[in-house]
Design a protein around this motif. Sequence first.
Motif, PDB file in Angstrom:
ATOM      1  N   PHE A  37       6.047  24.651 -77.568  1.00  0.00           N
ATOM      2  CA  PHE A  37       7.285  25.232 -77.076  1.00  0.00           C
ATOM      3  C   PHE A  37       7.582  24.651 -75.703  1.00  0.00           C
ATOM      4  CE2 PHE A  37       5.873  28.206 -80.218  1.00  0.00           C
ATOM      5  CZ  PHE A  37       7.019  28.803 -80.731  1.00  0.00           C
ATOM      6  N   GLN A  39      10.167  25.398 -72.002  1.00  0.00           N
ATOM      7  CA  GLN A  39      11.060  26.302 -71.305  1.00  0.00           C
ATOM      8  C   GLN A  39      11.569  25.633 -70.038  1.00  0.00           C
ATOM      9  OE1 GLN A  39       9.419  30.181 -70.428  1.00  0.00           O
ATOM     10  NE2 GLN A  39      11.456  31.091 -70.369  1.00  0.00           N
ATOM     11  N   ARG A  45      12.447  30.270 -73.861  1.00  0.00           N
ATOM     12  CA  ARG A  45      11.407  29.406 -74.402  1.00  0.00           C
ATOM     13  C   ARG A  45      11.801  29.008 -75.823  1.00  0.00           C
ATOM     14  NH1 ARG A  45       5.181  30.912 -73.340  1.00  0.00           N
ATOM     15  NH2 ARG A  45       6.174  30.979 -71.274  1.00  0.00           N
ATOM     16  N   PHE A  47      11.308  26.515 -79.426  1.00  0.00           N
ATOM     17  CA  PHE A  47      10.412  25.786 -80.309  1.00  0.00           C
ATOM     18  C   PHE A  47      10.700  24.300 -80.252  1.00  0.00           C
ATOM     19  CE2 PHE A  47       9.775  23.893 -84.517  1.00  0.00           C
ATOM     20  CZ  PHE A  47       8.418  24.134 -84.717  1.00  0.00           C
ATOM     21  N   TYR A  95       4.447  24.236 -73.462  1.00  0.00           N
ATOM     22  CA  TYR A  95       3.347  25.133 -73.780  1.00  0.00           C
ATOM     23  C   TYR A  95       2.849  24.880 -75.195  1.00  0.00           C
ATOM     24  CZ  TYR A  95       5.236  27.956 -69.902  1.00  0.00           C
ATOM     25  OH  TYR A  95       5.704  28.400 -68.693  1.00  0.00           O
ATOM     26  N   ALA A  97       0.759  26.497 -78.418  1.00  0.00           N
ATOM     27  CA  ALA A  97       0.576  27.842 -78.932  1.00  0.00           C
ATOM     28  C   ALA A  97      -0.195  27.806 -80.244  1.00  0.00           C
ATOM     29  CB  ALA A  97       1.927  28.524 -79.140  1.00  0.00           C
ATOM     30  N   SER A 105       9.776  31.302 -83.411  1.00  0.00           N
ATOM     31  CA  SER A 105       9.877  32.241 -82.304  1.00  0.00           C
ATOM     32  C   SER A 105       8.538  32.313 -81.585  1.00  0.00           C
ATOM     33  CB  SER A 105      10.270  33.624 -82.813  1.00  0.00           C
ATOM     34  OG  SER A 105      10.182  34.593 -81.788  1.00  0.00           O
ATOM     35  N   PRO A 106       8.526  32.414 -80.265  1.00  0.00           N
ATOM     36  CA  PRO A 106       7.242  32.471 -79.554  1.00  0.00           C
ATOM     37  C   PRO A 106       6.488  33.783 -79.691  1.00  0.00           C
ATOM     38  CG  PRO A 106       9.060  32.687 -78.016  1.00  0.00           C
ATOM     39  CD  PRO A 106       9.669  32.342 -79.344  1.00  0.00           C
ATOM     40  N   SER A 107       7.154  34.861 -80.047  1.00  0.00           N
ATOM     41  CA  SER A 107       6.538  36.184 -80.005  1.00  0.00           C
ATOM     42  C   SER A 107       5.316  36.370 -80.900  1.00  0.00           C
ATOM     43  CB  SER A 107       7.579  37.272 -80.298  1.00  0.00           C
ATOM     44  OG  SER A 107       8.222  37.067 -81.534  1.00  0.00           O
ATOM     45  N   TRP A 112      -1.965  30.867 -75.925  1.00  0.00           N
ATOM     46  CA  TRP A 112      -1.040  29.952 -75.271  1.00  0.00           C
ATOM     47  C   TRP A 112      -1.737  29.095 -74.229  1.00  0.00           C
ATOM     48  CZ3 TRP A 112       4.171  29.431 -76.321  1.00  0.00           C
ATOM     49  CH2 TRP A 112       4.728  30.394 -77.169  1.00  0.00           C
TER      50      TRP A 112
END
Length: 122
Positions: A37, A39, A45, A47, A95, A97, A105-107, A112
Amino acid sequence: QVQLPESGGGSVQAGGSLGLSCAVSGRPYSSHFMAWFRQAPGKEREFVAGIRWGYGSTYYADSVKGRFTISRDRSKNTMYLDMNNLKPEDAALYYCAQGTSYDTSPSPFRNWGQGTQVTVSS
């Protein structure tokens, strides 16, 4: 939760190349999903690219398709992002992940990296 060591950020001119690496945690299952990801200041942030650890299936954001390549070396527990023909709009904190399934989605991601800065000058 584990912080993933990542490296490879730096400053390049537009059109240049840069490679990032990230050490994953443990021995992921083949179905698990690793992703990059990024940002930029004032932005969400987003993908960039992802890969299934065992199967090797890859996924890319439209903005980087054809320019970036995601890969992994399971024997080294490491994943990579090779970035070519970099543009000023690619400048961001990048980043890595580690998660259990595909998602842009980062959630849902559990682990990380600390983020590595990529700067692209025009």
